[in-house]
Design an enzyme around this catalytic site. Structure first.
Site, mmCIF file in Angstrom:
data_model
loop_
_atom_site.group_PDB
_atom_site.id
_atom_site.type_symbol
_atom_site.label_atom_id
_atom_site.label_comp_id
_atom_site.label_asym_id
_atom_site.label_seq_id
_atom_site.Cartn_x
_atom_site.Cartn_y
_atom_site.Cartn_z
ATOM 1 N N GLY A 107 2.658 7.813 -3.220
ATOM 2 C CA GLY A 107 3.334 6.770 -3.980
ATOM 3 C C GLY A 107 4.175 7.316 -5.109
ATOM 4 O O GLY A 107 4.276 8.526 -5.321
ATOM 5 N N ASP A 108 4.781 6.415 -5.858
ATOM 6 C CA ASP A 108 5.697 6.789 -6.943
ATOM 7 C C ASP A 108 5.005 6.570 -8.283
ATOM 8 O O ASP A 108 3.851 6.934 -8.453
ATOM 9 C CB ASP A 108 7.005 5.985 -6.814
ATOM 10 C CG ASP A 108 8.203 6.678 -7.457
ATOM 11 O OD1 ASP A 108 8.242 6.768 -8.693
ATOM 12 O OD2 ASP A 108 9.097 7.125 -6.713
ATOM 13 N N THR A 120 3.374 4.405 -11.491
ATOM 14 C CA THR A 120 2.741 3.133 -11.809
ATOM 15 C C THR A 120 2.106 3.226 -13.192
ATOM 16 O O THR A 120 2.094 4.281 -13.815
ATOM 17 C CB THR A 120 1.705 2.713 -10.755
ATOM 18 O OG1 THR A 120 1.395 1.327 -10.931
ATOM 19 C CG2 THR A 120 0.423 3.521 -10.839
ATOM 20 N N HIS A 170 -1.370 2.254 -15.597
ATOM 21 C CA HIS A 170 -2.765 1.857 -15.720
ATOM 22 C C HIS A 170 -3.032 1.542 -17.178
ATOM 23 O O HIS A 170 -2.540 2.250 -18.076
ATOM 24 C CB HIS A 170 -3.710 2.973 -15.276
ATOM 25 C CG HIS A 170 -3.565 3.364 -13.846
ATOM 26 N ND1 HIS A 170 -3.593 2.451 -12.813
ATOM 27 C CD2 HIS A 170 -3.382 4.578 -13.265
ATOM 28 C CE1 HIS A 170 -3.431 3.089 -11.662
ATOM 29 N NE2 HIS A 170 -3.298 4.375 -11.913
ATOM 30 N N ALA A 178 -1.269 -2.168 -6.991
ATOM 31 C CA ALA A 178 -0.649 -0.926 -6.514
ATOM 32 C C ALA A 178 -1.710 -0.036 -5.870
ATOM 33 O O ALA A 178 -2.884 -0.071 -6.260
ATOM 34 C CB ALA A 178 0.019 -0.193 -7.671
ATOM 35 N N MET A 179 -1.286 0.771 -4.909
ATOM 36 C CA MET A 179 -2.201 1.684 -4.220
ATOM 37 C C MET A 179 -1.550 3.035 -4.017
ATOM 38 O O MET A 179 -0.345 3.126 -3.789
ATOM 39 C CB MET A 179 -2.612 1.113 -2.857
ATOM 40 C CG MET A 179 -3.436 -0.137 -2.937
ATOM 41 S SD MET A 179 -3.961 -0.728 -1.323
ATOM 42 C CE MET A 179 -4.886 -2.180 -1.825
ATOM 43 N N GLY A 201 -6.838 5.531 -5.287
ATOM 44 C CA GLY A 201 -7.182 4.221 -4.735
ATOM 45 C C GLY A 201 -6.241 3.122 -5.158
ATOM 46 O O GLY A 201 -5.040 3.195 -4.905
ATOM 47 N N PHE A 202 -6.782 2.087 -5.846
ATOM 48 C CA PHE A 202 -5.966 0.906 -6.153
ATOM 49 C C PHE A 202 -6.118 0.507 -7.608
ATOM 50 O O PHE A 202 -7.096 0.847 -8.272
ATOM 51 C CB PHE A 202 -6.359 -0.270 -5.248
ATOM 52 C CG PHE A 202 -7.753 -0.800 -5.488
ATOM 53 C CD1 PHE A 202 -7.994 -1.764 -6.461
ATOM 54 C CD2 PHE A 202 -8.827 -0.346 -4.734
ATOM 55 C CE1 PHE A 202 -9.272 -2.253 -6.691
ATOM 56 C CE2 PHE A 202 -10.108 -0.826 -4.956
ATOM 57 C CZ PHE A 202 -10.333 -1.786 -5.930
ATOM 58 N N CYS A 206 6.528 1.758 -8.921
ATOM 59 C CA CYS A 206 6.489 2.206 -7.522
ATOM 60 C C CYS A 206 7.873 2.581 -7.006
ATOM 61 O O CYS A 206 8.088 2.661 -5.793
ATOM 62 C CB CYS A 206 5.838 1.158 -6.623
ATOM 63 S SG CYS A 206 4.186 0.678 -7.166
#
Length: 236
Positions: free
Chosen positions: A94-95, A97, A99, A165-166, A178-179, A196
């Site tokens: 993925g790109d 993100t 948290h 997002a994952m 994970g997610f 993303c």
């Protein structure tokens, strides 16, 4: 030999790097068991790999996947420091993100040889767990073709927004990362990135959709229930 018992740990609020290090530790423990079995140092029915599921919540951090692009981070180092946000390049897919507080982050460390050896299927089932959890709150989560994660109104370009997002990594069929499900997340943080790497779609949070704060413990409980159902697993 099938071991579908999942050992649950809630790490609480923890910085991103220590959580990543702990995931790596659990993954490598499983890899060593597989390597020893392969060399005949352990009986085939002897020491077995363990499946884990880590819940946590991170202080504000932007993470970039191994195929991501730095230009999707719209802040420089000084601006990140000023806002109290860390930045971590990672080895997940993925790109970029975000948290942060109010988000439920789930890190399954599974030996997929106990389940199925198919990463695409694994991602689709993770999405299914989140979709079923959102349905418990009357939110219709959906998939967007070609875009991993869980979306709201993906068929309408004007309204499409990502709520979960994952990004995962897999080594010798053992998963990590994970997610991240936006529950009570401050969505303003997403304004500093192109989430993303998708510039023309927005993000969503359960609190914003429902107009009320949702207890994170309640969401985690529902996620685990659906995880056990979808993966035909036993929660320990």
């Amino acid at each position: 030999m099938t071991n579908r018992t999942i050992h649950i740990q809630d790490l609480g609020v923890i910085a991103y790097q220590p959580a990543w290090d702990y995931q790596e530790q659990l993954l490598q423990e499983n890899v060593r068991i597989k390597q020893a079995r392969g060399r005949g140092e352990l009986p085939a029915e002897g020491a077995d790999t363990k499946n884990h599921f880590l819940f946590c919540e991170h202080p504000p951090v932007y993470t970039l996947g191994k195929s991501g692009h730095m230009e999707n981070l719209l802040l420089d180092e000084a601006e990140l420091a000023d806002k109290g946000i860390t930045f971590v390049p990672t080895n997940r897919g993925g790109d970029i993100t975000y948290h942060g507080p109010g988000q439920v982050v789930g890190y399954p460390i599974l030996d997929l040889e106990h389940f199925f050896t198919d990463i695409g299927k694994y991602l689709r089932l993770l999405e299914e767990v989140v979709i079923r959890t959102l349905a418990d709150y009357g939110i219709r989560g959906e998939r967007s073709p070609g875009e991993t994660g869980v979306w709201l109104d993906p068929e309408d370009p004007a309204k499409a927004r990502k709520i979960c997002a994952m990004g995962v990594r897999c080594s010798r069929w053992i998963t990590m990362h994970g997610f991240a499900l936006n529950v009570n997340t401050d969505l303003g943080y997403f304004g500093n990135i192109i989430p993303c790497g998708i510039a023309d779609k927005k993000v969503a949070a359960m609190q914003e959709e429902l107009g009320r704060e949702i207890p994170l413990a309640e969401v985690k409980e529902k996620l685990l229930k659906h995880f056990a159902e979808v993966f035909d697993a036993v929660i320990a």
